[in-house]
Scaffold this active site. Structure first.
Site, short mmCIF file in Angstrom:
data_model
loop_
_atom_site.label_atom_id
_atom_site.label_comp_id
_atom_site.label_asym_id
_atom_site.label_seq_id
_atom_site.Cartn_x
_atom_site.Cartn_y
_atom_site.Cartn_z
N ASN A 86 0.82 -1.21 0.00
CA ASN A 86 0.00 0.00 0.00
C ASN A 86 0.86 1.26 0.00
O ASN A 86 1.87 1.33 0.71
CB ASN A 86 -0.89 0.02 1.25
CG ASN A 86 -1.82 -1.17 1.32
OD1 ASN A 86 -2.30 -1.66 0.31
ND2 ASN A 86 -2.06 -1.67 2.53
N HIS A 92 -4.81 2.92 1.82
CA HIS A 92 -4.83 2.06 3.00
C HIS A 92 -3.48 1.91 3.68
O HIS A 92 -3.28 1.01 4.49
CB HIS A 92 -5.39 0.67 2.62
CG HIS A 92 -6.13 0.00 3.74
ND1 HIS A 92 -5.49 -0.64 4.78
CD2 HIS A 92 -7.45 -0.11 4.00
CE1 HIS A 92 -6.38 -1.13 5.60
NE2 HIS A 92 -7.58 -0.82 5.16
N HIS A 99 6.57 -1.06 2.86
CA HIS A 99 6.53 -2.46 3.30
C HIS A 99 5.70 -3.29 2.34
O HIS A 99 4.73 -2.81 1.77
CB HIS A 99 5.99 -2.59 4.72
CG HIS A 99 4.67 -1.91 4.95
ND1 HIS A 99 4.55 -0.55 5.12
CD2 HIS A 99 3.41 -2.40 5.01
CE1 HIS A 99 3.29 -0.24 5.31
NE2 HIS A 99 2.56 -1.33 5.22
N HIS A 101 3.47 -6.79 2.21
CA HIS A 101 2.81 -7.84 2.99
C HIS A 101 2.90 -9.15 2.22
O HIS A 101 2.59 -9.18 1.02
CB HIS A 101 1.32 -7.54 3.16
CG HIS A 101 0.97 -6.28 3.89
ND1 HIS A 101 0.50 -6.27 5.19
CD2 HIS A 101 0.99 -4.97 3.50
CE1 HIS A 101 0.23 -5.03 5.56
NE2 HIS A 101 0.53 -4.22 4.55
P1 AMP Z 1 -0.40 -0.88 5.94
O1 AMP Z 1 -1.89 -0.66 6.08
O2 AMP Z 1 -0.03 -1.48 4.62
O3 AMP Z 1 0.39 0.36 6.28
O4 AMP Z 1 -0.05 -2.00 7.01
C1 AMP Z 1 0.69 -1.78 8.17
C2 AMP Z 1 0.79 -3.10 8.89
O5 AMP Z 1 1.73 -2.97 9.93
C3 AMP Z 1 -0.53 -3.58 9.51
O6 AMP Z 1 -0.88 -4.85 8.98
C4 AMP Z 1 -0.18 -3.67 11.01
O7 AMP Z 1 -0.78 -4.75 11.65
C5 AMP Z 1 1.33 -3.80 10.98
N1 AMP Z 1 2.02 -3.36 12.19
C6 AMP Z 1 1.88 -2.16 12.80
N2 AMP Z 1 2.71 -2.10 13.88
C7 AMP Z 1 3.38 -3.26 13.90
C8 AMP Z 1 4.39 -3.81 14.77
N3 AMP Z 1 4.86 -3.14 15.82
N4 AMP Z 1 4.86 -5.06 14.52
C9 AMP Z 1 4.39 -5.74 13.45
N5 AMP Z 1 3.46 -5.29 12.60
C10 AMP Z 1 2.95 -4.07 12.83
#
Ligand code: AMP
Length: 137
Positions: A86, A92, A99, A101
């Site tokens: 994203n 989103h 990053h 996923h």
């Molecule tokens: P996005 O919506 O693509 O920015 O996704 C961010 C992701 O980061 C989400 O799936 C969260 O659950 C994950 N996330 C946020 N904080 C942490 C953390 N401390 N450790 C692991 N995952 C995280």
């Protein structure tokens, strides 16, 4: 770029369930997984969105994504998965550090749910748009 939770994880200031690390890349389990094995793969280079990432950091991510995906599949028994990436709050993105996923998709439906409101590409518009994009590369 402002510090994010991911830059703190890279710096070791916040713990994570690490699955892989090299000079340029870190991968760890998502803390709120959509499914078992949901893994995040991030560059150590600080960039908010993919379009701002250097070619070098992008190459480092691309080099390990297939290997990490294979490991997630083997560890979970999943046979299908989605890669999600994203960019921007409208798309989103919640954490403003690039990053990817890796999200296993299971027969019970767990994993990424996708809305796909497809439309038809008009031939004239398509030709103009393709040329406009190609002209900026
Ligand atoms: P996005 O919506 O693509 O920015 O996704 C961010 C992701 O980061 C989400 O799936 C969260 O659950 C994950 N996330 C946020 N904080 C942490 C953390 N401390 N450790 C692991 N995952 C995280």
């Amino acid at each position: 770029m402002a510090d994010t939770i991911f830059s703190k994880i890279i710096a070791g200031e916040i713990p994570c369930f690490r699955v892989y690390e090299d000079d340029q890349v870190l991968a760890f389990l998502d803390i709120n997984p959509l499914s078992k094995g949901h893994t995040l793969v991030i560059p150590k280079e600080a960039a908010e969105t993919l379009d701002r990432l250097s070619d070098e950091a992008a190459a480092a991510l691309g080099r390990v994504l297939p290997r990490l995906s294979r490991a997630v599949l083997q560890a979970t028994g999943a046979t299908a998965f989605n890669i999600l990436q994203n960019n921007g709050a409208t798309a989103h993105q919640a954490v403003m550090h690039v990053h990817f996923h890796i999200i296993p998709k299971y027969a019970d439906g767990s994993g990424l749910g996708i809305g796909w409101p497809a439309r038809t590409l008009n031939a004239d518009d398509g030709a103009a748009l393709a040329a406009a994009i190609a002209g900026r590369l």
